[in-house]
Design a protein around this motif. Structure first.
Motif, PDB file in Angstrom:
ATOM      1  N   LYS A   1     -14.849  14.826   6.006  1.00 40.48           N
ATOM      2  CA  LYS A   1     -14.413  13.447   6.180  1.00 40.48           C
ATOM      3  C   LYS A   1     -13.088  13.210   5.470  1.00 40.48           C
ATOM      4  CE  LYS A   1     -19.130  11.618   6.544  1.00 40.48           C
ATOM      5  NZ  LYS A   1     -20.128  10.655   5.986  1.00 40.48           N
ATOM      6  N   VAL A   2     -12.258  12.358   6.047  1.00 38.14           N
ATOM      7  CA  VAL A   2     -10.992  11.960   5.446  1.00 38.14           C
ATOM      8  C   VAL A   2     -11.100  10.501   5.041  1.00 38.14           C
ATOM      9  CG1 VAL A   2      -8.533  11.580   5.832  1.00 38.14           C
ATOM     10  CG2 VAL A   2      -9.631  13.647   6.728  1.00 38.14           C
ATOM     11  N   THR A   3     -10.748  10.217   3.807  1.00 40.64           N
ATOM     12  CA  THR A   3     -10.826   8.865   3.274  1.00 40.64           C
ATOM     13  C   THR A   3      -9.443   8.424   2.823  1.00 40.64           C
ATOM     14  OG1 THR A   3     -13.062   9.321   2.491  1.00 40.64           O
ATOM     15  CG2 THR A   3     -11.956   7.382   1.583  1.00 40.64           C
ATOM     16  N   LEU A   4      -9.064   7.220   3.212  1.00 36.50           N
ATOM     17  CA  LEU A   4      -7.790   6.642   2.789  1.00 36.50           C
ATOM     18  C   LEU A   4      -7.995   5.776   1.559  1.00 36.50           C
ATOM     19  CD1 LEU A   4      -5.137   7.252   4.289  1.00 36.50           C
ATOM     20  CD2 LEU A   4      -7.152   7.619   5.703  1.00 36.50           C
ATOM     21  N   PRO A   5      -6.954   5.527   0.767  1.00 40.64           N
ATOM     22  CA  PRO A   5      -7.094   4.695  -0.428  1.00 40.64           C
ATOM     23  C   PRO A   5      -7.593   3.287  -0.111  1.00 40.64           C
ATOM     24  CG  PRO A   5      -5.027   5.904  -0.483  1.00 40.64           C
ATOM     25  CD  PRO A   5      -5.605   6.114   0.880  1.00 40.64           C
ATOM     26  N   ALA A   6      -8.112   2.644  -1.110  1.00 41.74           N
ATOM     27  CA  ALA A   6      -8.623   1.279  -0.955  1.00 41.74           C
ATOM     28  C   ALA A   6      -7.536   0.370  -0.404  1.00 41.74           C
ATOM     29  CB  ALA A   6      -9.117   0.763  -2.299  1.00 41.74           C
TER      30      ALA A   6
ATOM     31  N   LEU B   1       0.807  -1.216   0.000  1.00 40.36           N
ATOM     32  CA  LEU B   1       0.000   0.000   0.000  1.00 40.36           C
ATOM     33  C   LEU B   1       0.846   1.274   0.000  1.00 40.36           C
ATOM     34  CD1 LEU B   1      -2.755  -1.008   2.597  1.00 40.36           C
ATOM     35  CD2 LEU B   1      -2.989  -0.902   0.104  1.00 40.36           C
ATOM     36  N   ASN B   2       2.161   1.125   0.108  1.00 40.40           N
ATOM     37  CA  ASN B   2       3.019   2.297   0.245  1.00 40.40           C
ATOM     38  C   ASN B   2       2.979   3.187  -0.991  1.00 40.40           C
ATOM     39  OD1 ASN B   2       4.831   4.052   1.419  1.00 40.40           O
ATOM     40  ND2 ASN B   2       6.585   2.693   1.286  1.00 40.40           N
ATOM     41  N   GLY B   3       3.184   2.601  -2.153  1.00 42.73           N
ATOM     42  CA  GLY B   3       3.158   3.382  -3.381  1.00 42.73           C
ATOM     43  C   GLY B   3       1.776   3.948  -3.662  1.00 42.73           C
ATOM     44  N   ILE B   4       0.737   3.150  -3.416  1.00 44.71           N
ATOM     45  CA  ILE B   4      -0.641   3.605  -3.633  1.00 44.71           C
ATOM     46  C   ILE B   4      -0.934   4.814  -2.744  1.00 44.71           C
ATOM     47  CG2 ILE B   4      -3.074   2.965  -3.386  1.00 44.71           C
ATOM     48  CD1 ILE B   4      -2.139   0.027  -3.878  1.00 44.71           C
ATOM     49  N   GLY B   5      -0.554   4.698  -1.468  1.00 43.23           N
ATOM     50  CA  GLY B   5      -0.797   5.796  -0.539  1.00 43.23           C
ATOM     51  C   GLY B   5      -0.049   7.047  -0.921  1.00 43.23           C
ATOM     52  N   ASP B   6       1.172   6.894  -1.437  1.00 42.74           N
ATOM     53  CA  ASP B   6       1.960   8.052  -1.838  1.00 42.74           C
ATOM     54  C   ASP B   6       1.331   8.741  -3.046  1.00 42.74           C
ATOM     55  OD1 ASP B   6       4.440   9.667  -1.629  1.00 42.74           O
ATOM     56  OD2 ASP B   6       4.859   8.801  -3.589  1.00 42.74           O
ATOM     57  N   ARG B   7       0.843   7.962  -3.998  1.00 39.69           N
ATOM     58  CA  ARG B   7       0.263   8.546  -5.220  1.00 39.69           C
ATOM     59  C   ARG B   7      -1.113   9.152  -4.966  1.00 39.69           C
ATOM     60  NH1 ARG B   7       2.412   3.731  -7.198  1.00 39.69           N
ATOM     61  NH2 ARG B   7       0.358   2.741  -7.170  1.00 39.69           N
ATOM     62  N   GLU B   8      -1.972   8.434  -4.252  1.00 38.56           N
ATOM     63  CA  GLU B   8      -3.358   8.874  -4.079  1.00 38.56           C
ATOM     64  C   GLU B   8      -3.530   9.770  -2.861  1.00 38.56           C
ATOM     65  OE1 GLU B   8      -6.135   5.680  -4.171  1.00 38.56           O
ATOM     66  OE2 GLU B   8      -5.231   4.741  -5.946  1.00 38.56           O
ATOM     67  N   GLY B   9      -2.805   9.470  -1.789  1.00 40.21           N
ATOM     68  CA  GLY B   9      -2.878  10.263  -0.580  1.00 40.21           C
ATOM     69  C   GLY B   9      -4.213  10.161   0.130  1.00 40.21           C
ATOM     70  N   ALA B  10      -4.288  10.806   1.284  1.00 35.23           N
ATOM     71  CA  ALA B  10      -5.551  10.920   2.005  1.00 35.23           C
ATOM     72  C   ALA B  10      -6.406  11.981   1.313  1.00 35.23           C
ATOM     73  CB  ALA B  10      -5.284  11.298   3.457  1.00 35.23           C
ATOM     74  N   ARG B  11      -7.715  11.749   1.255  1.00 34.77           N
ATOM     75  CA  ARG B  11      -8.627  12.671   0.568  1.00 34.77           C
ATOM     76  C   ARG B  11      -9.605  13.273   1.572  1.00 34.77           C
ATOM     77  NH1 ARG B  11      -8.186   8.123  -2.345  1.00 34.77           N
ATOM     78  NH2 ARG B  11     -10.226   7.334  -1.681  1.00 34.77           N
ATOM     79  N   PHE B  12      -9.861  14.567   1.428  1.00 30.68           N
ATOM     80  CA  PHE B  12     -10.751  15.276   2.346  1.00 30.68           C
ATOM     81  C   PHE B  12     -11.938  15.843   1.579  1.00 30.68           C
ATOM     82  CE2 PHE B  12     -12.069  19.305   4.386  1.00 30.68           C
ATOM     83  CZ  PHE B  12     -12.446  18.819   5.637  1.00 30.68           C
TER      84      PHE B  12
END
Length: 575
Positions: free
Chosen positions: A71-76, A56-67
């Protein structure tokens, strides 16, 4: 980018030789913390780190947390892996068994968290803050508060946060303005805003427990007038489950250089006048209570330096073996120098952090009050060094990883630049590294008339005298003499001179302590090789890396003596 592989054998060797885990297991409550048990635990945590967190490291870096819409949503994938982490009991590894924890040593928890952090630093920040919240609540919460909140935090069902910073009150915590007004029923109404709040809002757990510094109406000015309050996102109902939404809300998240999957929130409290909070500890005693949380977190932030350095070292080594330029680039001496620098800094930082965590364990568990006091002094002394020296090492190592990759390292597709971007924050939060240096030089060096540093020097000298490697012994004897000279120079400075020399002094201390702990490991490795015990490849490698550090990195640290002795007026900036 290479797949992350947890360095479990290296970690176990450091737990054995630096943390003295076998001796720790003789202390009350730690009887199960044997090396065999540690090996089993690290093998299991490695599996989740490698197969759950790392992908999930690369996915999290590219997509990031969304607001959006508060509400804050994390990647799938993040929510499921967090549930896997919590369900397996990792959050409660070192927590009180009375609250559902396993009561194992803090140093073992640090080793486990190193793996999760190396796999995905942004993600691992979430449970790291919960671990610090657990520590603060265990130390300062009343019985009713602990009964309600601790089991949920320990299980990982709920997460914890630390809320200090305001726009005008960063390092100067005493300037904060968030207020807490008594409601007359044992609760308080909180009002204010906090910024830079790590994992202040997210969708991974059903509730978030905020620990907030605020000021009572009659509080004295400055840091002496700060109190600590607990304010959950959802108020627990009669059954202890999340009930009515509290007036504690995220109103924005930051766009950052790194750790993109870690939501850094602006939090607003009491915007409708109805944020309920409960006092933790004594009125106006909040700073001391928060420092329980922060000191725990500072060791874990130092551990982040170790973890990100380990990850970057693995990637650089794999690339150097496969990249061909006039042959594999690992054949070039300068590339090997960079790789050995990375490995030696990583292993030195790991040893310092693990030694620090083991000292914390002894300060809590030794039966003799004098021994507890001795180890508390050691833990207090090592904490700013762990935090600052290890995170500086993380920055240097991740920068070298980019250099080993050459132009490919500067390209985001390879992923190696992510490590540098993530590592950079660790030298800033939980007290900047300059503040850590001032804490070491201005407070820890002088506590109990300098007892902690003198005790450490005595311990190092005793260890060095028993080593079998004459070259290592000679180098560390000379280094110990330089440390004593540096200590004397620091004690002779006025306040301005102390501030000017603090960062060089911490760098020198970290290098000497790293050299000492390397020497201890190399000596143990030599004895094991003679006795035909352990993995010869690991032991020989440990000797080689230790020799490199003492020969090539220790002199860099000792060169700081000139800066320590330099007049402070050299730092004057012309108008």
């Amino acid at each position: 980018m290479a797949d992350y592989r947890a360095p479990t054998q290296e970690q176990l060797f450091v737990l054995e030789t630096v943390a003295d885990l076998t001796e720790l297991s003789t202390l009350p409550g730690f009887e199960d913390a044997t090396l065999d048990m540690a090996g089993q635990i690290l093998a299991e945590s490695a599996r989740l780190a490698e197969q759950g967190f790392a992908p999930l490291n690369g996915i999290g870096d590219r997509e990031g947390a969304r607001f959006a819409d508060g509400k804050v949503t994390l990647p799938a994938g993040f929510a499921q892996v967090y549930q896997d982490y919590a369900t397996a009991g990792w959050n409660g590894l070192s927590a009180d068994p009375a609250a559902g924890g396993q009561g194992l040593p803090f140093v073992l928890s640090v080793a486990v968290q190193e793996q999760f952090t190396a796999a995905n630093m942004a993600f691992a920040l979430c449970p790291m803050l919960s671990l610090s919240a657990i520590e603060a609540l265990q130390a300062h919460g009343d019985d009713a508060m602990k009964a309600l909140y601790l089991p949920k935090l320990v299980s990982g069902e709920w997460t914890g946060t630390m809320l200090l910073t305001e726009p005008q009150a960063g390092s100067d915590v005493g300037a904060l303005r968030t207020s807490a007004t008594p409601a007359g029923d044992g609760t308080y109404r909180l009002k204010g805003q906090k910024i830079f709040i790590t994992w202040g809002e997210h969708d991974l757990a059903e509730n978030i427990v905020h620990f907030i510094l605020a000021r009572l109406p009659d509080a004295p000015a400055g840091s002496k007038g700060i109190s600590l309050f607990l304010a959950p996102k959802f108020l627990p109902d009669a059954d202890g489950n999340p009930g009515v939404r509290n007036d504690a809300r995220c109103i924005a998240i930051e766009h950052k250089m790194g750790i993109h999957a870690s939501p850094t929130c602006t939090m607003a409290f009491g915007e409708t006048g109805d944020c309920l909070g409960w006092l933790v500890g004594e009125p106006n005693g909040g700073l001391a209570a928060m420092f329980t949380m922060m000191n725990h977190a500072r060791v874990n932030v130092g551990n982040q330096g170790v973890a990100i350095a380990e990850r970057a070292s693995q990637d650089a080594l794999a690339y150097a073996r496969e990249r061909v330029q006039f042959g594999p680039i690992i054949g070039h001496p300068d590339v090997r120098r960079m790789l050995m620098t990375m490995r030696s800094l990583t292993q030195a930082a790991r040893a310092i952090v693990y030694a620090n965590a083991a000292a914390v364990d002894r300060a809590h568990k030794e039966s003799d009050p004098e021994r507890r006091a001795y180890w508390k002094r050691r833990a207090d002394l090592l904490t700013p060094i762990s935090k600052a020296w290890a995170t500086d090492a993380g920055i240097e190592v991740t920068s070298l990883a980019i250099q080993v990759h050459g132009g490919a390292g500067f390209i985001e597709e390879t992923g190696v630049a992510r490590h540098y971007r993530d590592a950079r924050i660790a030298a800033i939060y939980e007290g900047t590294n300059g503040i850590q240096a001032m804490d070491l030089a201005g407070r820890k060096l002088r506590l109990d008339n300098g007892a902690a540093m003198r005790e450490l020097e005595t311990t190092i000298a005793r260890d060095v005298a028993g080593w079998t490697d004459a070259e290592m012994q000679g180098a560390m004897t000379a280094a110990l003499d330089q440390l004593a000279r540096a200590r004397e120079a620091m004690l002779a400075h006025d306040q301005v001179g102390l501030g000017a020399a603090a960062t060089p002094f911490l760098a020198l201390c970290g290098g000497v302590i790293g050299g000492w702990l390397f020497g201890r490991q190399a000596d143990r490795a030599a004895r094991k090789l003679v006795a035909n015990e352990g993995d010869p490849a690991l032991l020989q490698d440990k000797q080689a890396v230790a020799s490199f550090f003492v020969t090539q990195r220790l002199p860099v640290a000792l060169a700081q003596i000139a800066a320590i002795r330099a007049p402070s007026d050299q730092l004057e900036i012309p108008d």
